[in-house]
Design a protein around this motif. Structure first.
Motif, PDB file in Angstrom:
ATOM      1  N   PRO A 176       0.690  -1.291  -0.053  1.00  0.00           N
ATOM      2  CA  PRO A 176       0.081   0.055   0.022  1.00  0.00           C
ATOM      3  C   PRO A 176       0.776   1.278   0.166  1.00  0.00           C
ATOM      4  O   PRO A 176       0.474   2.230  -0.630  1.00  0.00           O
ATOM      5  CB  PRO A 176      -0.787  -0.158   1.357  1.00  0.00           C
ATOM      6  CG  PRO A 176      -0.817  -1.603   1.374  1.00  0.00           C
ATOM      7  CD  PRO A 176       0.277  -2.114   0.906  1.00  0.00           C
ATOM      8  N   SER A 177       1.918   1.280   0.601  1.00  0.00           N
ATOM      9  CA  SER A 177       2.769   2.313   0.733  1.00  0.00           C
ATOM     10  C   SER A 177       3.473   2.827  -0.557  1.00  0.00           C
ATOM     11  O   SER A 177       4.053   3.965  -0.812  1.00  0.00           O
ATOM     12  CB  SER A 177       3.951   2.128   1.797  1.00  0.00           C
ATOM     13  OG  SER A 177       4.571   1.115   1.411  1.00  0.00           O
ATOM     14  N   MET A 178       3.375   1.963  -1.555  1.00  0.00           N
ATOM     15  CA  MET A 178       3.993   2.027  -3.022  1.00  0.00           C
ATOM     16  C   MET A 178       2.997   2.615  -3.873  1.00  0.00           C
ATOM     17  O   MET A 178       3.257   2.982  -4.918  1.00  0.00           O
ATOM     18  CB  MET A 178       4.557   0.857  -3.354  1.00  0.00           C
ATOM     19  CG  MET A 178       5.566   0.171  -2.705  1.00  0.00           C
ATOM     20  SD  MET A 178       5.876  -1.389  -2.935  1.00  0.00           S
ATOM     21  CE  MET A 178       6.352  -1.260  -4.416  1.00  0.00           C
ATOM     22  N   VAL A 179       1.689   2.693  -3.608  1.00  0.00           N
ATOM     23  CA  VAL A 179       0.505   3.125  -4.360  1.00  0.00           C
ATOM     24  C   VAL A 179      -0.048   4.260  -4.095  1.00  0.00           C
ATOM     25  O   VAL A 179       0.128   5.003  -3.047  1.00  0.00           O
ATOM     26  CB  VAL A 179      -0.589   2.062  -4.233  1.00  0.00           C
ATOM     27  CG1 VAL A 179      -1.643   2.501  -5.149  1.00  0.00           C
ATOM     28  CG2 VAL A 179      -0.142   0.549  -4.789  1.00  0.00           C
ATOM     29  N   ASP A 194      -7.207   2.805   1.427  1.00  0.00           N
ATOM     30  CA  ASP A 194      -7.772   3.019   2.474  1.00  0.00           C
ATOM     31  C   ASP A 194      -6.764   3.708   3.476  1.00  0.00           C
ATOM     32  O   ASP A 194      -5.610   3.459   3.403  1.00  0.00           O
ATOM     33  CB  ASP A 194      -8.329   2.013   3.312  1.00  0.00           C
ATOM     34  CG  ASP A 194      -9.110   2.120   4.483  1.00  0.00           C
ATOM     35  OD1 ASP A 194     -10.332   2.569   4.205  1.00  0.00           O
ATOM     36  OD2 ASP A 194      -8.641   2.105   5.689  1.00  0.00           O
ATOM     37  N   SER A 195      -6.958   4.916   4.384  1.00  0.00           N
ATOM     38  CA  SER A 195      -6.188   5.589   4.896  1.00  0.00           C
ATOM     39  C   SER A 195      -5.559   4.716   6.279  1.00  0.00           C
ATOM     40  O   SER A 195      -4.418   5.076   6.629  1.00  0.00           O
ATOM     41  CB  SER A 195      -6.915   6.654   5.794  1.00  0.00           C
ATOM     42  OG  SER A 195      -7.797   6.225   6.768  1.00  0.00           O
ATOM     43  N   THR A 196      -6.060   3.344   6.550  1.00  0.00           N
ATOM     44  CA  THR A 196      -5.533   2.687   7.628  1.00  0.00           C
ATOM     45  C   THR A 196      -4.283   2.246   7.118  1.00  0.00           C
ATOM     46  O   THR A 196      -3.483   1.206   7.862  1.00  0.00           O
ATOM     47  CB  THR A 196      -6.449   1.865   8.022  1.00  0.00           C
ATOM     48  OG1 THR A 196      -6.938   0.850   7.002  1.00  0.00           O
ATOM     49  CG2 THR A 196      -7.727   2.323   8.700  1.00  0.00           C
ATOM     50  N   ARG A 211     -10.688  -0.898  -1.813  1.00  0.00           N
ATOM     51  CA  ARG A 211      -9.879  -0.002  -1.053  1.00  0.00           C
ATOM     52  C   ARG A 211      -8.813  -0.673  -0.394  1.00  0.00           C
ATOM     53  O   ARG A 211      -7.732  -0.308  -0.358  1.00  0.00           O
ATOM     54  CB  ARG A 211     -10.699   0.736  -0.023  1.00  0.00           C
ATOM     55  CG  ARG A 211     -11.766   1.644  -0.797  1.00  0.00           C
ATOM     56  CD  ARG A 211     -11.144   2.908  -1.329  1.00  0.00           C
ATOM     57  NE  ARG A 211     -10.709   3.837  -0.302  1.00  0.00           N
ATOM     58  CZ  ARG A 211      -9.845   4.888  -0.554  1.00  0.00           C
ATOM     59  NH1 ARG A 211      -9.588   5.204  -1.617  1.00  0.00           N
ATOM     60  NH2 ARG A 211      -9.356   5.943   0.284  1.00  0.00           N
ATOM     61  N   LYS A 212      -9.077  -1.848   0.424  1.00  0.00           N
ATOM     62  CA  LYS A 212      -8.303  -2.413   1.452  1.00  0.00           C
ATOM     63  C   LYS A 212      -7.280  -3.508   0.620  1.00  0.00           C
ATOM     64  O   LYS A 212      -6.341  -3.921   1.426  1.00  0.00           O
ATOM     65  CB  LYS A 212      -8.874  -2.853   2.494  1.00  0.00           C
ATOM     66  CG  LYS A 212      -9.556  -1.633   3.267  1.00  0.00           C
ATOM     67  CD  LYS A 212     -10.133  -1.983   4.519  1.00  0.00           C
ATOM     68  CE  LYS A 212     -10.570  -0.921   5.336  1.00  0.00           C
ATOM     69  NZ  LYS A 212     -11.248  -1.308   6.691  1.00  0.00           N
ATOM     70  N   SER A 213      -7.838  -4.158  -0.380  1.00  0.00           N
ATOM     71  CA  SER A 213      -6.962  -5.440  -0.937  1.00  0.00           C
ATOM     72  C   SER A 213      -6.260  -5.247  -2.213  1.00  0.00           C
ATOM     73  O   SER A 213      -5.303  -4.964  -2.426  1.00  0.00           O
ATOM     74  CB  SER A 213      -8.004  -6.581  -0.762  1.00  0.00           C
ATOM     75  OG  SER A 213      -8.080  -7.307   0.327  1.00  0.00           O
TER      76      SER A 213
END
Length: 224
Positions: free
Chosen positions: A41-44, A50-52, A164-166
């Motif tokens: 997620p940090s690469m996208v 999702d903010s979490t 959002r999360k996956s």
């Protein structure tokens, strides 16, 4: 002297040819093996995540899911166990990018028809509207092969959370309206461990070719 060279001309040509082959093989052996990144997620782009999860840097994978396909069958992560797959988000009444995305996904389907290790998965972002009969009608119109490609509907909250999360594939959390999820044109390449290995513009022919090329790289990593 000329007769000497003439006598060994064929031998010299064979030796030269063998030398070229050996050099080529050594060159290939020394080249670094192509590997696809494992997306976190940090690469996208944070607008798609999702903010979490904005700062999650490792161990990201697609969570368990339970949805219904165009034939009214329950589809879960177990149907994709030990498979590579391409996922996307769409809706059957979309007049803009979805028809292009579906056409290009059909092209991918044709490329993997005989490949038992690769499947496709398209999630409806308007699950209330896209009932099983509606998905079946759409599947028949678009040439969907049931054994290769699932069009799925189901619980809206679950689909939104998956997006959002996956899959990291939509631009907002939704406001509760029937067309509230702004999905991207992305096709997402997922490996056998349910990790994201690539994002591709599903409306772009060159990106589809890149996806197919990356798919071969990913498959080769399991052949060792």
């Amino acid at each position: 002297m000329l007769s000497f060279f003439s006598k060994y001309k064929f031998f010299g040509m064979v030796l030269l040819g063998l030398s070229a082959v050996i050099i080529y093989l050594f060159y290939n052996a020394l080249q670094p093996k192509k590997m696809l990144p494992v997306f976190q997620p940090s690469m996208v782009d944070q607008s798609l995540v999702d903010s979490t999860l904005h700062y999650k840097k490792k161990y990201h994978s697609i969570v368990d899911f339970e949805l219904i396909n165009q034939n009214g069958e329950k589809i879960t992560q177990d149907d994709y166990k030990d498979k590579i797959y391409v996922a996307d988000f769409f809706f059957t009444t979309c007049p803009t990018i979805c028809p292009i995305m579906t056409k290009n996904m059909a092209q991918i389907q044709n490329s993997i028809l005989e490949d038992k290790d690769v499947l496709l998965l398209s999630h409806s972002v308007t699950p209330v509207i896209d009932s099983v009969p509606q998905l079946k009608k759409y599947a028949l119109e678009k040439g969907v092969v049931d054994s290769k490609w699932n069009l799925v509907t189901g619980d809206k909250k679950q689909i939104y959370e998956l997006a959002r999360k996956s899959y990291l594939a939509v631009k907002n959390d939704g406001d509760g309206g029937p067309y509230d999820m702004i999905h991207t044109e992305n096709f997402i390449l997922v490996d056998k461990e349910r990790r994201i290995r690539g994002f591709y513009d599903g409306t772009n022919k060159e990106e589809i070719e890149k996806l197919l090329s990356d798919l071969e790289i990913l498959k080769s990593s399991y052949a060792e």
